[in-house]
Design a protein around this motif. Structure first.
Motif, PDB file in Angstrom:
ATOM      1  N   VAL A   1       0.837  -1.197   0.000  1.00  0.00           N
ATOM      2  CA  VAL A   1       0.000   0.000   0.000  1.00  0.00           C
ATOM      3  C   VAL A   1       0.879   1.257   0.000  1.00  0.00           C
ATOM      4  O   VAL A   1       0.598   2.225  -0.717  1.00  0.00           O
ATOM      5  N   ALA A   2       1.942   1.239   0.780  1.00  0.00           N
ATOM      6  CA  ALA A   2       2.853   2.388   0.830  1.00  0.00           C
ATOM      7  C   ALA A   2       3.473   2.655  -0.538  1.00  0.00           C
ATOM      8  O   ALA A   2       3.615   3.817  -0.960  1.00  0.00           O
ATOM      9  N   THR A   3       3.823   1.600  -1.249  1.00  0.00           N
ATOM     10  CA  THR A   3       4.384   1.750  -2.593  1.00  0.00           C
ATOM     11  C   THR A   3       3.355   2.336  -3.548  1.00  0.00           C
ATOM     12  O   THR A   3       3.671   3.219  -4.366  1.00  0.00           O
ATOM     13  N   ALA A   4       2.114   1.866  -3.438  1.00  0.00           N
ATOM     14  CA  ALA A   4       1.039   2.410  -4.273  1.00  0.00           C
ATOM     15  C   ALA A   4       0.857   3.903  -4.001  1.00  0.00           C
ATOM     16  O   ALA A   4       0.667   4.705  -4.926  1.00  0.00           O
TER      17      ALA A   4
ATOM     18  N   VAL B   1      -2.416  -6.787  -2.213  1.00  0.00           N
ATOM     19  CA  VAL B   1      -2.846  -6.807  -0.814  1.00  0.00           C
ATOM     20  C   VAL B   1      -3.752  -8.002  -0.547  1.00  0.00           C
ATOM     21  O   VAL B   1      -4.697  -8.259  -1.290  1.00  0.00           O
ATOM     22  N   LYS B   2      -3.475  -8.719   0.550  1.00  0.00           N
ATOM     23  CA  LYS B   2      -4.247  -9.907   0.935  1.00  0.00           C
ATOM     24  C   LYS B   2      -5.195  -9.629   2.100  1.00  0.00           C
ATOM     25  O   LYS B   2      -5.958 -10.496   2.506  1.00  0.00           O
ATOM     26  N   SER B   3      -5.131  -8.453   2.657  1.00  0.00           N
ATOM     27  CA  SER B   3      -5.886  -8.109   3.864  1.00  0.00           C
ATOM     28  C   SER B   3      -7.392  -8.251   3.661  1.00  0.00           C
ATOM     29  O   SER B   3      -7.915  -7.951   2.574  1.00  0.00           O
ATOM     30  N   PRO B   4      -8.115  -8.681   4.707  1.00  0.00           N
ATOM     31  CA  PRO B   4      -9.588  -8.695   4.629  1.00  0.00           C
ATOM     32  C   PRO B   4     -10.173  -7.290   4.503  1.00  0.00           C
ATOM     33  O   PRO B   4     -11.349  -7.131   4.180  1.00  0.00           O
TER      34      PRO B   4
END
Length: 321
Positions: free
Chosen positions: A64-67, A121-124
């Motif tokens: 996410v930080a890279t995005a 990202v794999k997060s729910p």
């Protein structure tokens, strides 16, 4: 808890990779060139800090930080075109070095690759993260359009300018922190406070940026000092000067907005100092800084866990570059 400097170094190592394919080189080399200019990487590191405030940094947070960093650089490439800026971080902007059509495409492809990283990202919480990312991206575009609209208007109120800055600059900083906090499992109250911390800090940051554009050291600032003045850009300082200048200062300022004499920057700076807008800007910056720190205080975690964010806030609004 790690400091901004520690996390910035780690993010730099993670981010320092090829984000684009080799061909066509005429498209991807300019994109890599711009990323190679560096920068403070404040927003992606804020995402990491927002995560670590509530939990250990998760693998998803690096994606996410890279995005976030790629999205931010996409906006900078396009902003430089719209602002006709010759320099970014002390070096040629992409549109100056490679031409405007290529710069537009380099920015576009950077945005597309940002979504490639989000898709890892794999997060729910994935859908919530993408929704916040998209809302923020639209708001940044709205802010940039308002900024350009203001250039055509004779007068802009301070409230209207604050709203524009909130969209163009603050929401991305605020969202970066909130995205990290969502990944860290923060509750709704804490998510509200960390977002408001970032939003108010972002406004204070922009006040300082406007100030440095006029009064900064060009060897430190990395951009053309007085660029906002030369382009008649509505800034905190210009809006305040238009509201408070009287007599000859008001007449001279209006005349300067209609012309471009060789010493325009020096003349406008003289009026700014006569009207005290330089000191007023420092006071305004401090007001938003205080609001930001109050929201940071209200986050329900141990005080020592917030210390890196407190230190970052002071750095951002006291910097001279």
């Amino acid at each position: 808890m790690q400091s901004f400097e520690q996390l910035s170094s780690q993010f730099g190592s993670f981010f320092n990779q090829a984000h684009f394919p080799a061909q066509p080189e005429s498209l991807y080399r300019p994109a890599e060139y711009f990323l190679g200019l560096g920068g403070k990487r404040v927003r992606p590191v804020c995402c990491l800090m927002g995560n670590e405030l509530f939990d250990e940094i998760l693998p998803d947070t690096w994606q996410v930080a890279t995005a976030i960093e790629l999205f931010h650089n996409f906006t900078l490439i396009h902003d430089d075109i719209m602002d006709k800026a010759p320099l970014r971080r002390g070096l040629e902007t992409v549109h100056i070095k490679y031409g405007e059509p290529t710069a537009l495409l380099a920015g576009d492809v950077m945005l597309v690759v940002a979504y490639d990283y989000l898709n890892k990202v794999k997060s729910p919480h994935y859908h919530r993260l993408v929704s916040l990312f998209n809302t923020t991206a639209k708001e940044v575009c709205e802010g940039q359009q308002l900024d350009m609209d203001f250039e055509k208007q004779d007068t802009v109120s301070l409230d209207a300018y604050l709203h524009m800055i909130e969209l163009k600059t603050s929401v991305l900083l605020a969202a970066s922190l909130k995205l990290g906090a969502i990944l860290g499992g923060a509750g709704e109250g804490n998510l509200h406070h960390i977002y408001e911390f970032g939003k108010n800090l972002g406004i204070a940051f922009q006040v300082q940026d406007d100030y440095l554009d006029c009064f900064g050291d060009p060897s430190k600032f990395g951009k053309q000092v007085g660029g906002d003045i030369l382009s008649n850009k509505k800034t905190f300082l210009l809006i305040r000067a238009l509201e408070t200048a009287q007599g000859k200062d008001q007449q001279d300022l209006q005349a300067l907005l209609q012309s471009n004499p060789p010493d325009k920057v020096q003349q406008v700076l003289r009026i700014y100092k006569n009207t005290g807008v330089d000191q007023w800007a420092v006071q305004l910056k401090n007001q938003f800084m205080e609001k930001a720190l109050q929201h940071l205080d209200d986050i329900a975690v141990l005080s020592k866990r917030k210390e890196p964010l407190r230190q970052l806030a002071h750095f951002l609004v006291q910097r001279d570059y």
